[in-house]
Design an enzyme around this catalytic site. Sequence first.
Site, PDB file in Angstrom:
ATOM      1  N   GLU A 115       0.827  -1.208   0.000  1.00 40.67           N
ATOM      2  CA  GLU A 115       0.000   0.000   0.000  1.00 40.67           C
ATOM      3  C   GLU A 115       0.861   1.258   0.000  1.00 40.67           C
ATOM      4  OE1 GLU A 115      -4.125  -0.829   2.189  1.00 40.67           O
ATOM      5  OE2 GLU A 115      -2.423  -1.498   3.389  1.00 40.67           O
ATOM      6  N   GLU A 135      -4.016  -9.464   3.491  1.00 46.99           N
ATOM      7  CA  GLU A 135      -4.739  -9.207   4.737  1.00 46.99           C
ATOM      8  C   GLU A 135      -5.922 -10.138   4.946  1.00 46.99           C
ATOM      9  OE1 GLU A 135      -2.750  -5.240   3.791  1.00 46.99           O
ATOM     10  OE2 GLU A 135      -3.651  -6.898   2.677  1.00 46.99           O
TER      11      GLU A 135
END
Length: 699
Positions: A115, A135
Amino acid sequence: MGNINASVDLRREPALAAAGGEIAIVTVDNPPVNALKHEVRAGLAEALTRVRNDASVAAVVIACAGRTFFAGADITEFGKPPQMPGLGEVIAEVEAMPKPVVAAVHGTALGGGFELALACHFRIAAPTARLGLPEVKLGLLPGAGGTQRLPRLLGPEKALRMIVTGDPVGAAEACADGIIDEIAEGDLGAATVAFARRVVSEKRPLQRVRDRDDKLLAARADPRPFEEAAAALTRRLRGREAPAACVEAVRNAFTLPFDEGLRRESELFRKLVAGDQSKAQRHVFFAERAKVRNLPEDTRPRPIAHAAVLGAGTMGGGIAMCFANAGIPVTVIETSADLLQKGREGIAANYRATMARGGLSAEDMERRLGLMTGAVGIDAAAEADVVIEAVFEDMELKKRVFAELDRVAKPGALLATNTSTLDVDEIARATARPRDVVGTHFFSPANVMRLLEIVRGADSAPDAIATALSLARRLGKVPVVVGVCYGFVGNRMLAQRSIEAERLLLEGALPHEVEAALVEFGLPMGPFAMMDLAGLDVGCLIRKSRGEHAVIEDALCEAGRFGQKTGKGYFRYEQGSRTPIPDLEVERVIVDASARAGISRRHIGADEIVERTVLPMVNEGARILEEGIAARPGDIDVVWVYGYGWPVWRGGPMYYADRQGIAHIRDRLLHYALRSGDDSLQPAPLIERLAAEGRGFAS
């Protein structure tokens, strides 16, 4: 130690005449995987502030020392009060930088690390780099903009696949898809600095990922392809909250403005991180990585360059495939040329099936087959560094094999028995080198199932255990070290479930009702479909060797119903299908057995079915802990998640028991023990003690 703080260093590459300014290089060094802990985030924020205000700096490179780029957030911080700056704040600073920011990616850029890279204006990667958002495997979604930025680079459907599967992509694929801008040739640091200089000299515009929308236009015009992709990706993920949240977040990328999508992503992340499912999955994550007890930290594994597998049947062939898949040469040994040929044909057929599904290229198949050598006779194991015996589950046979291995195998070779129930110490005593003997219980199919129970014998040397652990990880397995007893951890607990499952049938349940209840609970299949898959004849032989009986299963075996291999067991199976179909003939066998036992049949609901199949396993797990067969409850949970398909979002049977409350578990066991008259259902002493003290297994 860095010059910003202990984890972050800032240095400058001097300006070149053509480039027009210095290149600031921010390097993070937080071993082992450069997790984005608070100190790292604070150091990054400070470094970014310095270079933003420094007129001599023309561009910024963000890099990591060690073996990898940022491999994710520090998940030990999850659920704790946030420490500023958060990752979102750091990412916002990167994105808002008025000077080009280039990420230099090597190793793995995962989760928050990926990210952060997505917030940079440009991304350069080493050829071996891998990038992903895993995740979901912790019951979460990317919470620092990943669900909003990645769809703007890939398009919503491709981004959703990466996010819902959690699987990373390699540098070549990432470059082809536009995630990264260049693959570095040679030194990554030098290549990234050179790229930054080109960006400055060419005055390239700083187009932020958040401002791109060309890949979103098709989904905005017609969302049906996205919805179809979402349905296909989540169809088999029943019961899991995170994949559904991922779908919602990615949908928001093309239905909401960026900042609104980002805000909603943060809300979804906070809800998941506080939820029971993510807590359970994080429990399994840490349990899987817990250090092995009673193994000195300085213990070094023995080198493994060549393996041998004794037996080319279903299990032996699968184990041999594990070695070939990991690039380790392996000799497959049989007692006759015919059996060897049959085994090698089975291995090739397995590879061809994988290739047909798109999971393997023809070149990879040939390379793996090329790592396998076939041989007749145990003398072919003489030069192997590890020998894994995979012969029939018979104690006398295994002892004869190990006595021969003692004669043949070279000094220091690891001698492993692939047994699911037998006494490893007795097998080891057939040799003059019990220190070299361990159990390696592979789960079937061995080339697919990830669990490996490593059985530590009374005399197993520390470096033998360390070698088995190291080897398991090379083979892509999740290893759990267990002690010697009948069935070890998984099968010992499974035996208790099987007893109660048959009792359910006698009292009124039917096989398909038990299956439905446990599948709804989250298991991939219930006890009877599992027995059909394994083969009822296998269980019958084991029971007979122990003088045990199972009324219904024994009756099915006597009728030639051995499971999928014969097209009928507890269920019937149509030709070429693995789908279980209820069978009236089996129902008659069950009803007759109830009548002979004088049992008045009744309706049994799904909640009772789940309780009565799970609680005996928890009870046996408590005994396993008391006896030291498993070192910690988390080890038992890992066995059941990776070996038996226990739903990871329920955390394993021992974690599940803690969530239910140990006093409740005790009381329900007492209820069923009293009703059935079966003393094996009396709560284990550990359960009694924990309940009295108000504690759980985790304590």
